[in-house]
Design an enzyme around this catalytic site. Structure first.
Site, PDB file in Angstrom:
ATOM      1  CD  GLU A 193       8.720  -2.566  -6.516  1.00 10.14           C
ATOM      2  OE1 GLU A 193       8.777  -1.838  -5.506  1.00 10.14           O
ATOM      3  OE2 GLU A 193       7.852  -2.452  -7.393  1.00 10.14           O
ATOM      4  N   GLY A 225       0.822  -1.216   0.000  1.00 11.04           N
ATOM      5  CA  GLY A 225       0.000   0.000   0.000  1.00 11.04           C
ATOM      6  C   GLY A 225       0.848   1.254   0.000  1.00 11.04           C
ATOM      7  CE1 TYR A 226       5.561   0.592   0.584  1.00  9.66           C
ATOM      8  CE2 TYR A 226       7.078   1.478  -1.038  1.00  9.66           C
ATOM      9  CZ  TYR A 226       6.849   0.767   0.113  1.00  9.66           C
ATOM     10  OH  TYR A 226       7.921   0.221   0.770  1.00  9.66           O
ATOM     11  CB  THR A 273      -0.466  -5.736  -7.180  1.00  9.06           C
ATOM     12  OG1 THR A 273      -0.098  -4.676  -8.056  1.00  9.06           O
ATOM     13  CG2 THR A 273      -0.451  -7.047  -7.949  1.00  9.06           C
TER      14      THR A 273
HETATM   15  C1  LIG Z   1      -0.447  -2.756 -12.873  1.00  5.46           C
HETATM   16  C2  LIG Z   1       0.094  -1.899 -11.774  1.00  5.46           C
HETATM   17  C3  LIG Z   1       0.348  -2.461 -10.534  1.00  5.46           C
HETATM   18  C4  LIG Z   1       0.795  -1.680  -9.466  1.00  5.46           C
HETATM   19  N1  LIG Z   1       0.947  -2.250  -8.239  1.00  5.46           N
HETATM   20  C5  LIG Z   1       1.201  -1.450  -7.156  1.00  5.46           C
HETATM   21  C6  LIG Z   1       1.163  -1.971  -5.846  1.00  5.46           C
HETATM   22  O1  LIG Z   1       0.954  -3.166  -5.618  1.00  5.46           O
HETATM   23  N2  LIG Z   1       1.352  -1.125  -4.810  1.00  5.46           N
HETATM   24  C7  LIG Z   1       1.606   0.203  -5.005  1.00  5.46           C
HETATM   25  O2  LIG Z   1       1.788   0.917  -4.042  1.00  5.46           O
HETATM   26  N3  LIG Z   1       1.653   0.740  -6.245  1.00  5.46           N
HETATM   27  C8  LIG Z   1       1.441  -0.059  -7.332  1.00  5.46           C
HETATM   28  N4  LIG Z   1       1.435   0.487  -8.604  1.00  5.46           N
HETATM   29  C9  LIG Z   1       1.591   1.934  -8.767  1.00  5.46           C
HETATM   30  C10 LIG Z   1       2.841   2.368  -9.484  1.00  5.46           C
HETATM   31  O3  LIG Z   1       3.935   2.294  -8.643  1.00  5.46           O
HETATM   32  C11 LIG Z   1       2.584   3.797 -10.014  1.00  5.46           C
HETATM   33  O4  LIG Z   1       1.695   3.675 -11.097  1.00  5.46           O
HETATM   34  C12 LIG Z   1       3.847   4.473 -10.467  1.00  5.46           C
HETATM   35  O5  LIG Z   1       4.592   4.866  -9.359  1.00  5.46           O
HETATM   36  C13 LIG Z   1       3.576   5.695 -11.335  1.00  5.46           C
HETATM   37  O6  LIG Z   1       2.708   6.597 -10.716  1.00  5.46           O
HETATM   38  P1  LIG Z   1       1.404   7.139 -11.455  1.00  5.46           P
HETATM   39  O7  LIG Z   1       0.690   6.002 -12.022  1.00  5.46           O
HETATM   40  O8  LIG Z   1       0.696   8.022 -10.514  1.00  5.46           O
HETATM   41  O9  LIG Z   1       1.974   8.005 -12.658  1.00  5.46           O
HETATM   42  P2  LIG Z   1       2.520   9.493 -12.585  1.00  5.46           P
HETATM   43  O10 LIG Z   1       3.491   9.607 -11.503  1.00  5.46           O
HETATM   44  O11 LIG Z   1       1.372  10.421 -12.634  1.00  5.46           O
HETATM   45  O12 LIG Z   1       3.332   9.555 -13.945  1.00  5.46           O
HETATM   46  C14 LIG Z   1       2.738   9.857 -15.192  1.00  5.46           C
HETATM   47  C15 LIG Z   1       3.849   9.995 -16.212  1.00  5.46           C
HETATM   48  O13 LIG Z   1       4.700  11.073 -15.831  1.00  5.46           O
HETATM   49  C16 LIG Z   1       6.041  10.632 -15.777  1.00  5.46           C
HETATM   50  N5  LIG Z   1       6.772  11.377 -14.750  1.00  5.46           N
HETATM   51  C17 LIG Z   1       6.405  11.537 -13.459  1.00  5.46           C
HETATM   52  N6  LIG Z   1       7.338  12.268 -12.831  1.00  5.46           N
HETATM   53  C18 LIG Z   1       8.306  12.552 -13.732  1.00  5.46           C
HETATM   54  C19 LIG Z   1       9.537  13.284 -13.679  1.00  5.46           C
HETATM   55  N7  LIG Z   1       9.955  13.842 -12.568  1.00  5.46           N
HETATM   56  N8  LIG Z   1      10.285  13.370 -14.801  1.00  5.46           N
HETATM   57  C20 LIG Z   1       9.854  12.797 -15.936  1.00  5.46           C
HETATM   58  N9  LIG Z   1       8.702  12.102 -16.059  1.00  5.46           N
HETATM   59  C21 LIG Z   1       7.934  11.986 -14.953  1.00  5.46           C
HETATM   60  C22 LIG Z   1       5.926   9.161 -15.445  1.00  5.46           C
HETATM   61  O14 LIG Z   1       7.082   8.461 -15.775  1.00  5.46           O
HETATM   62  C23 LIG Z   1       4.734   8.761 -16.280  1.00  5.46           C
HETATM   63  O15 LIG Z   1       5.127   8.549 -17.594  1.00  5.46           O
HETATM   64  C24 LIG Z   1       1.032  -0.293  -9.675  1.00  5.46           C
HETATM   65  C25 LIG Z   1       0.801   0.267 -10.947  1.00  5.46           C
HETATM   66  C26 LIG Z   1       0.341  -0.512 -11.983  1.00  5.46           C
HETATM   67  C27 LIG Z   1       0.089   0.127 -13.312  1.00  5.46           C
END
Ligand SMILES: Cc1cc2nc3c(=O)[nH]c(=O)nc-3n(C[C@H](O)[C@H](O)[C@H](O)COP(=O)(O)OP(=O)(O)OC[C@H]3O[C@@H](n4cnc5c(N)ncnc54)[C@H](O)[C@@H]3O)c2cc1C
Ligand SMILES: Cc1cc2nc3c(=O)[nH]c(=O)nc-3n(C[C@H](O)[C@H](O)[C@H](O)COP(=O)(O)OP(=O)(O)OC[C@H]3O[C@@H](n4cnc5c(N)ncnc54)[C@H](O)[C@@H]3O)c2cc1C
Lengths: 398, 378
Positions: A244, A126-127, A160
């Site tokens: 990870e 839960g991050y 997940t």
């Molecule tokens: C299938 C799946 C399973 C997951 N499982 C888990 C889980 O079990 N537990 C959990 O806690 N999380 C989980 N996640 C979450 C995952 O860690 C996040 O989706 C990830 O950290 C990206 O955050 P966001 O989706 O909010 O995208 P955003 O952070 O909004 O990013 C959107 C876009 O902007 C880009 N971006 C953001 N900041 C920058 C920067 N500084 N410079 C350049 N580009 C940037 C990103 O690379 C991306 O392309 C999961 C995600 C998915 C899709």
């Protein structure tokens, strides 16, 4: 310098191969989509390994690890990949487990490590939150001290497989007034059956349900469930993220997937000849082989560094970037290989291949779904943009 | 040189933009593609009423005297809305066969039915073992008295579940992959021996695998000359490919715009992610890919009436370039949306899926690259 495995390593390979052949649960096929598996299937191999004492090889021996060298662990993952084994889920075995044995107290180790090793307890992570993805430190879920409990409120997302989870590890804000956002966060273990937790499924583009929204409303958690010190959770979270990343290259699994791609392309026809004999296609498959070779040696170099006592550093971002790009390319080429039969949506057509009037070959049925699903790999675990930012900052010094 | 659309074409575009906006918003579309039938016959009737189904036919054939550019306009707008209704299979494919090679009776019956919306056609050309080779046919049509008997299996026939009729390519003589000996038939889908296995597609449409089991058709089912149909099939498929290219452009445009908009709204690290230069350049590249694609869709469409070599070369060039762009734009759109891009709930994932599947229709990048090379080397 040489690339050969030692005699001991080869003997080790034979030993684990035999063990896998004799003990892998026969009814658990990993060739389909993950979410076609029952929760029992997903942990079946984990449980067998738990009994053997091989479920958490990377852990220190005193906590139930195997004391294998990094090279032996590499051989282990290769041998499992050969049969596409469903490995222990990472959330317990490679994420929270190491955090607990490194930063947890004795009671926590006693309570949680056995269930993680045996596969009896299912963990989720839960991050992430709707507003805190790449910028994880901006998370808003709060844990407020009330006597000998924390009261947790907030929303996590992308959790997940939380629909099956018994326990979760959560990052919560315990000091809203800290000077830096990273400083007010704590790492808390939460029983997923606690009142006030609601897990809502999220449907993904491939049609599956592997992630969830996790809502926490006045969830009371005993203070004993705090790992380490209050407000030091970010340190533990970063420690965990490095773990990870190191498993994420998936070299052995991708090698196996290239073999499968070749098998498919041997069966598909172009001009009446196997697609695999088409130069344009063969070239793309060989490009994957080549990229995988580069990644494999890079990973082995990283492992050698670990053997010499250096932890996984920012170089592991290379493994994440290239590993995921290769996994994505593999599924893209597999979809390309199956031609027209990548188009049907097979999910609700369980009899597609077996009927009197079949819809395409069996191997085509997961091609599109896998390709769509694998887009996640460059997004999660620290997106590939974030990985590049890490290399740029930590290695290039920009 | 003139890249302007006529006044009628502009009116058609405006009408369609309105139609898509009003009747094809994302939630409505979701309801439709998840419904039992998977499409809206009443919308089809409305489109017929707007005169859209008659545009590419000459007035003497019962149409409104337009051509391929009109289909480009329609499909670009359909692409923007991810419209699933079968314009390409019915109007461009079936319509194309009747227009180019139909007898007077066939034109009257079939083009009439297309224009007034009463008949829907699907184009059954691909086969399980033929990949993208239009001549790699195992389906046979054997002469039987005046008529023919069809046997074979057609793969992933888009829109077949909605169709009243099928256009079928079959071998009347020769061996698999021979260029001679191929014929085209129109078959009533209710004919005895036509077995369809219906299913949804990953990009929200419907398709069938179609099995022909001793299907008897009359002499009037043959379109054009027996055994000589390959050039006709290639022409119609090129026309369909050009229309599909326009559709991909529409879908790409939306994916690109949605991504830019999302990057303005989505904040991380205290700033809209659209402020990160890495993402800016990637969105610029998406935009450039889109613009290059539009140019190629125009090129393909404008060359449809030229010599066979010029036409094929332009259509293949367009399909290669737009196929590459569609992959690129779709994948980047998901990446820049982050986790949200992975959800079924957001429209962007559906654009990505349509743009992915686009490549496999009427020949993928490799197929058209090979054709382009073959034409260039004479
Ligand atoms: C299938 C799946 C399973 C997951 N499982 C888990 C889980 O079990 N537990 C959990 O806690 N999380 C989980 N996640 C979450 C995952 O860690 C996040 O989706 C990830 O950290 C990206 O955050 P966001 O989706 O909010 O995208 P955003 O952070 O909004 O990013 C959107 C876009 O902007 C880009 N971006 C953001 N900041 C920058 C920067 N500084 N410079 C350049 N580009 C940037 C990103 O690379 C991306 O392309 C999961 C995600 C998915 C899709
Ligand atoms: C063959 C040649 C002919 C030329 N002819 C002319 C001429 O006729 N008249 C004239 O006035 N000039 C001319 N120039 C100069 C040219 O305009 C400059 O080279 C150019 O503007 C780049 O400046 P710079 O070389 O100082 O590189 P810098 O500006 O120092 O750039 C170095 C690198 O940083 C990148 N960069 C810089 N700023 C940014 C930013 N904001 N975001 C992202 N990346 C950035 C650049 O793209 C480049 O890759 C010529 C140059 C060459 C090589």
């Amino acid at each position: 310098m040489n690339l050969d495995f030692s005699t001991e390593e080869t003997a080790f390979r034979n030993e684990v191969r035999t063990f896998i052949e004799e003990n892998y649960p026969k009814n658990v096929s990993a060739d389909g989509l993950r979410d076609d598996l029952s929760p029992e299937d997903m942990v079946a191999w984990h449980k067998v390994l738990g009994e053997k004492g091989w479920s958490v090889p990377a852990w220190p021996a005193e906590y139930g690890g195997t004391d294998w060298t990094p090279t032996q662990r590499y051989i282990w993952s290769e041998e499992n990949a050969r049969i596409n084994a469903i490995m222990p889920l990472p959330f317990g075995a490679s994420m929270v487990g190491p955090v607990i044995y490194t930063f947890g107290n004795e009671a926590q180790k006693e309570q949680h490590l056995p269930g993680i090793r045996s596969g009896d307890v299912w963990w989720c992570q839960g991050y992430s939150e709707p507003g805190a993805g790449s910028d994880l430190a901006s998370l808003k879920t709060t844990a407020v001290r009330d006597g000998d409990h924390y009261v947790i409120n907030g929303q996590k997302t992308w959790t997940t497989l939380a629909q099956h989870a018994d326990w979760g590890f959560f990052l919560c804000r315990t000091d809203p007034d800290a000077a830096k956002p990273q400083e007010g966060i704590s790492f808390i273990l939460v029983d997923m059956k606690s009142p006030g937790i609601e897990v809502r499924p999220i449907k993904l583009i491939d049609g599956g349900y592997e992630v969830n929204e996790t809502w926490l409303t006045d969830v009371r958690v005993p203070v004993e469930n705090l790992v380490g010190e209050e407000n030091r959770g970010w340190t533990y979270a970063k420690f965990l993220l490095a773990h990870e990343r190191s498993g994420i290259a998936g070299v052995a699994r991708s090698k196996r997937a290239v073999e499968q791609l070749r098998e498919i392309a041997d069966k598909e026809l172009l001009d009446g000849k196997p697609l695999m004999q088409d130069f344009d296609f063969a070239r793309k498959v060989s490009q994957l082989d080549i990229d995988l070779a580069a990644l494999e040696i890079t990973e082995l170099r990283t492992l050698a560094g670990e053997e010499a006592g250096r932890g996984p550093g920012p170089e592991s971002s290379i493994l994440k970037i290239k590993g995921t790009e290769i996994q994505q390319r593999l599924t893209e080429l597999t979809l390309e290989a199956v031609g027209h039969y990548g188009t049907p949506y097979y999910r609700d057509l369980s009899d597609a291949g077996s009927n009197e009037y079949p819809i395409g070959p069996d191997y085509a049925q997961h091609a599109a779904a896998s390709f769509f699903n694998m887009r996640k790999t460059s997004i999660y675990g620290g997106s590939n943009e974030i990985q590049r930012n890490i290399i740029s900052k930590m290695i290039l010094g920009l | 040189m003139d890249f302007n659309f006529t006044e009628e074409q502009t009116m058609v575009r405006d009408g369609l933009t309105r139609l898509v906006r009003e009747s094809y918003d994302f939630e409505t579309r979701r309801g439709v593609i998840e419904s039992d039938s998977g499409w809206r016959p009443e919308l089809w009737a409305q489109i017929a009423e707007m005169g859209l189904l008659g545009m590419p036919f000459s007035e003497e054939d019962g149409g409104f005297g337009g051509g391929a550019i009109d289909s480009l306009v329609v499909m670009e707008e359909f692409g923007r809305g991810l419209v699933v209704e079968p314009y390409v299979p019915t109007v461009v494919c079936a319509g194309g066969f009747f227009k180019h090679a139909g007898s007077a009776e066939q034109k009257e019956e079939h083009i009439g039915g297309i224009v007034d919306g009463s008949r829907v056609y699907a184009f059954a050309y691909a086969e399980p073992r033929g990949r993208y080779d239009l001549a790699d046919l195992e389906t046979t049509a054997k002469k039987d008295g005046d008529g023919y008997v069809l046997n074979g299996h057609k793969a992933v026939v888009i829109a077949a579940p909605w169709a009243s009729h099928l256009i079928v390519t079959a071998r009347t003589s020769g061996e698999r992959r021979d260029h001679d000996g191929i014929s085209v038939f129109v078959v009533d889908k209710n004919a005895d021996g036509v077995v369809t296995r219906d299913y949804p597609t990953v990009d929200g449409r419907r398709a069938s695998d179609v099995y022909f089991e001793n299907v008897s058709v009359g002499a009037d089912a043959l379109i054009g000359e027996e055994g000589k149909a390959l050039p006709l099939i290639e022409l119609v498929v090129d026309e369909a490919t050009a229309a599909q290219c326009a559709e991909a452009c529409g879908a790409m445009k939306c994916a690109q715009e949605m991504t830019v908009e999302y990057s303005r709204q989505r904040k991380q690290f205290g700033t809209p992610i659209g402020k990160f230069q890495v993402l800016q350049h990637r969105m610029v590249d998406m935009f450039v890919e889109y613009e290059q694609s539009v140019s190629m869709a125009y090129l393909a469409t404008l060359k449809l009436g030229e010599s066979e070599v010029e036409r094929k070369s332009a259509v293949s060039a367009a399909k290669v370039r737009i196929g590459q762009a569609a992959h690129h734009v779709g994948q980047e759109a998901i990446q820049i949306h982050g986790g949200m891009g992975m959800t079924d709930e957001l429209a962007i994932g559906h654009y990505f899926k349509r743009l992915t599947i686009f490549d496999a229709e009427f020949g993928n990048v490799d197929h058209h690259m090979k054709r382009h090379i073959a034409l260039a080397s004479g």
